[in-house]
Scaffold this motif. Structure first.
Motif, mmCIF file in Angstrom:
data_model
loop_
_atom_site.group_PDB
_atom_site.id
_atom_site.type_symbol
_atom_site.label_atom_id
_atom_site.label_comp_id
_atom_site.label_asym_id
_atom_site.label_seq_id
_atom_site.Cartn_x
_atom_site.Cartn_y
_atom_site.Cartn_z
ATOM 1 N N SER A 260 3.668 2.769 -6.236
ATOM 2 C CA SER A 260 3.705 2.460 -4.723
ATOM 3 C C SER A 260 2.649 2.900 -3.753
ATOM 4 C CB SER A 260 5.117 2.570 -4.240
ATOM 5 O OG SER A 260 5.389 3.961 -4.491
ATOM 6 N N GLY A 261 2.160 4.110 -4.286
ATOM 7 C CA GLY A 261 1.000 4.733 -3.548
ATOM 8 C C GLY A 261 -0.138 4.002 -3.670
ATOM 9 N N ARG A 262 -0.217 3.180 -4.765
ATOM 10 C CA ARG A 262 -1.580 2.394 -5.015
ATOM 11 C C ARG A 262 -1.469 1.057 -4.306
ATOM 12 N NH1 ARG A 262 -1.375 4.452 -10.280
ATOM 13 N NH2 ARG A 262 -0.880 2.723 -11.128
ATOM 14 N N PHE A 263 -0.246 0.390 -4.337
ATOM 15 C CA PHE A 263 -0.082 -0.925 -3.871
ATOM 16 C C PHE A 263 0.926 -0.923 -2.744
ATOM 17 C CE2 PHE A 263 -1.046 -0.823 -8.729
ATOM 18 C CZ PHE A 263 -2.048 -1.493 -8.653
ATOM 19 N N TYR A 264 1.778 -0.214 -2.669
ATOM 20 C CA TYR A 264 2.976 -0.567 -1.521
ATOM 21 C C TYR A 264 2.079 -0.469 0.019
ATOM 22 C CZ TYR A 264 6.842 -0.205 1.427
ATOM 23 O OH TYR A 264 7.608 -0.295 2.720
ATOM 24 N N SER A 265 2.357 -1.362 0.483
ATOM 25 C CA SER A 265 1.539 -1.491 1.891
ATOM 26 C C SER A 265 0.246 -1.358 1.790
ATOM 27 C CB SER A 265 2.337 -0.610 2.856
ATOM 28 O OG SER A 265 1.881 -0.554 4.126
ATOM 29 N N LYS A 266 -0.365 -1.783 0.654
ATOM 30 C CA LYS A 266 -1.784 -1.958 0.329
ATOM 31 C C LYS A 266 -2.150 -0.386 0.819
ATOM 32 C CE LYS A 266 -2.515 -6.744 1.230
ATOM 33 N NZ LYS A 266 -3.184 -7.920 2.206
ATOM 34 N N ARG A 267 -1.533 0.509 0.756
ATOM 35 C CA ARG A 267 -1.841 2.049 0.986
ATOM 36 C C ARG A 267 -2.011 2.261 2.630
ATOM 37 N NH1 ARG A 267 -5.511 5.461 0.013
ATOM 38 N NH2 ARG A 267 -3.925 7.117 -0.599
ATOM 39 N N VAL A 268 -1.659 1.345 3.351
ATOM 40 C CA VAL A 268 -1.585 1.454 5.131
ATOM 41 C C VAL A 268 -0.757 2.546 5.245
ATOM 42 C CG1 VAL A 268 -1.209 0.041 7.189
ATOM 43 C CG2 VAL A 268 -2.558 -0.891 5.554
ATOM 44 N N ARG A 269 0.430 2.481 4.968
ATOM 45 C CA ARG A 269 1.290 3.584 5.529
ATOM 46 C C ARG A 269 0.936 4.852 4.713
ATOM 47 N NH1 ARG A 269 7.459 0.865 5.472
ATOM 48 N NH2 ARG A 269 7.054 -1.121 6.081
ATOM 49 N N THR A 270 0.378 4.701 3.583
ATOM 50 C CA THR A 270 0.111 6.244 3.095
ATOM 51 C C THR A 270 -1.019 6.793 4.027
ATOM 52 O OG1 THR A 270 0.597 5.565 0.947
ATOM 53 C CG2 THR A 270 -1.073 7.506 1.002
ATOM 54 N N VAL A 271 -2.085 5.772 4.497
ATOM 55 C CA VAL A 271 -3.266 6.517 5.227
ATOM 56 C C VAL A 271 -2.482 6.828 6.573
ATOM 57 C CG1 VAL A 271 -5.434 5.744 6.401
ATOM 58 C CG2 VAL A 271 -5.084 4.759 4.141
ATOM 59 N N ILE A 272 -1.753 6.223 7.187
ATOM 60 C CA ILE A 272 -1.098 6.361 8.250
ATOM 61 C C ILE A 272 -0.511 7.872 8.223
ATOM 62 C CG2 ILE A 272 0.840 5.968 10.086
ATOM 63 C CD1 ILE A 272 0.379 3.080 9.605
ATOM 64 N N TRP A 273 0.213 8.289 7.019
ATOM 65 C CA TRP A 273 0.620 9.547 7.111
ATOM 66 C C TRP A 273 -0.092 10.558 6.868
ATOM 67 C CZ3 TRP A 273 5.375 11.731 7.536
ATOM 68 C CH2 TRP A 273 5.624 12.853 7.307
ATOM 69 N N GLU A 274 -1.143 10.351 5.926
ATOM 70 C CA GLU A 274 -2.161 11.231 5.719
ATOM 71 C C GLU A 274 -3.115 11.648 6.788
ATOM 72 O OE1 GLU A 274 -4.222 9.169 2.543
ATOM 73 O OE2 GLU A 274 -3.077 10.287 0.812
#
Length: 420
Positions: A260-274
């Motif tokens: 999910s870190g690679r594909f979920y939300s196309k990593r958009v949410r991960t980038v927002i958090w980071e």
């Protein structure tokens, strides 16, 4: 291998999310020939922590008027005398599912809301021969998984199949068009062949080519409870003060080695958090909180990034609670564009620009934020995104009926009257 994983994720997305959407969509259809053939200092930040008492009052006013039916003569004129026939199916297809309270309140409860609104509407006809379209009330999204709490549709095939068998054996309307104007019980990746001649209601909408949308369709909003919105507005600060600059609460994957870190939300949410997890302008929370609407009503900007799907209820909740939605989902197609002027009440940020989100929102706050907020104050905007127990002038069910009424000249009843 990365290319293969992406293809698998896309296929899984289509299968997991469009399957139940299509099942629900199938319950509402035309009986017609068309069917057949987006770093300030604390002082500068306070300038964007605006008081929106007028906005709150306008939003509250939306819910103060009684939930009354539109007079039949008015409704008839607005919707070209649209007539709907609602199949009277045994309770095992619909009413029995309501024993679970979530059935009529979760994000996919539009199927229940539309059914209830039609039953209480003068659009409904008791004579199927006078109907322009039919509604099959089968609640396929009310079977919730004990693992994740999301709707589980493993039962849908049998339930739909049974309903179609019942309809086809007791009514002539399935057989007269060989089922082309009724839902198909077989489903594969993408859209079943039978749906390619149908007008489908679906919450999933994109502008690019996608196998889940290879059919004539009307994009509708996910369900948000009007009663819950009313309660949130009633408890909100009387001065309408918004002390949160940018808000988001939801799943944000922080383990990039996970799938999910690679594909979920196309990593958009991960980038927002980071990028913004430590930024005091951003109020970001990763855990569930039942009272999250009280945070939305305190926020200036509400982030609406894609998840597995490009849409989510937070888009509707942001609008009806007066928070400027920041849509981060490339190619998303939004519901009812003729009634909701999305470019005037929201921001759209490209997925590739999510790293610039802070500066984008600061620019808007310094330029045209007030104009956007004024547009959000229009009660008609919120009304168009909410489903009510009775069809109200301009509400979500009304918008559905209006969209479908554009093809009424193709219905058998209209054709018959014309020829006569």
């Amino acid at each position: 291998m990365r290319f293969i994983h992406r293809r698998q994720a896309e296929k899984a997305f289509c299968y997991r999310y469009s399957k139940w959407v299509l099942w629900f969509s199938l319950t509402f259809y035309f009986l017609s020939y068309y069917l057949i053939t987006h770093h300030k200092s604390p002082n500068s930040l306070s300038k964007t922590t605006v008081s929106l008492s007028k906005s709150i009052l306008a939003s509250r006013a939306l819910f103060e008027s009684p939930n009354k039916k539109i007079p039949s003569s008015v409704l008839a004129g607005q919707l070209n005398d649209t007539r709907a026939y609602v199949y009277d199916l045994p309770s095992r297809y619909n009413a029995d599912w309501l024993s679970n309270e979530r059935c009529s309140n979760h994000l996919f409860a539009s199927e229940v809301a539309i059914h209830k609104a039609l039953m209480n509407s003068d659009v409904r006809t008791m004579d199927p021969l006078e109907a322009d379209f039919f509604f099959v009330p089968v609640y396929v999204s009310c079977n919730f998984s004990t693992v994740n709490g999301f709707p589980a549709i493993g039962h849908a095939r049998g339930l739909i199949s049974s309903a179609v068998e019942l309809i086809s054996s007791e009514y002539p309307f399935w057989n007269r068009s060989r089922g082309s104007d009724h839902e198909d019980v077989a489903i594969a990746d993408g859209v079943p062949e039978i749906l390619r001649k149908s007008i489908v209601l679906q919450t999933f909408g994109v502008k690019y080519q996608h196998p889940c949308q290879e059919v004539e369709n009307v994009v509708i909003p996910p369900y948000v409870s009007p009663e819950r919105v009313r309660s949130t507005l009633a408890k909100s600060p009387a001065n309408g003060r918004r002390d949160i600059f940018a808000f988001f609460r939801g799943k944000m994957e922080v383990h990039p080695k996970n799938v999910s870190g690679r594909f979920y939300s196309k990593r958009v949410r991960t980038v927002i958090w980071e990028k913004y997890g430590g930024d005091r302008r951003f109020y970001l929370k990763r855990h569930r909180f039942p009272g999250y609407q009280s945070e939305i009503v305190r926020s200036v900007f509400c982030l609406c990034p894609l998840g597995w799907a490009p849409w989510s209820p937070r888009l509707v909740e942001s609008v009806v609670l007066g928070c400027v939605p920041v849509i981060i989902a490339d190619g998303i197609r939004l519901p009812f564009p003729s009634a909701v002027r999305w470019p005037e009440i929201s921001l759209t940020v490209a997925e590739g620009d999510v790293g610039k989100l802070g500066s984008i929102l600061e620019h808007v706050a310094a330029t045209n934020l007030s104009a956007i907020q004024r547009n959000l104050m229009d009660p008609a905007v919120s009304r168009a995104l909410l489903f009510n127990d009775h069809v109200q002038d301009g509400d979500a069910t009304w918008q559905v009926l209006r969209a479908i009424s554009g093809e009424l000249h193709r219905s058998p009843r209209r054709s018959r009257v014309s020829s006569e």
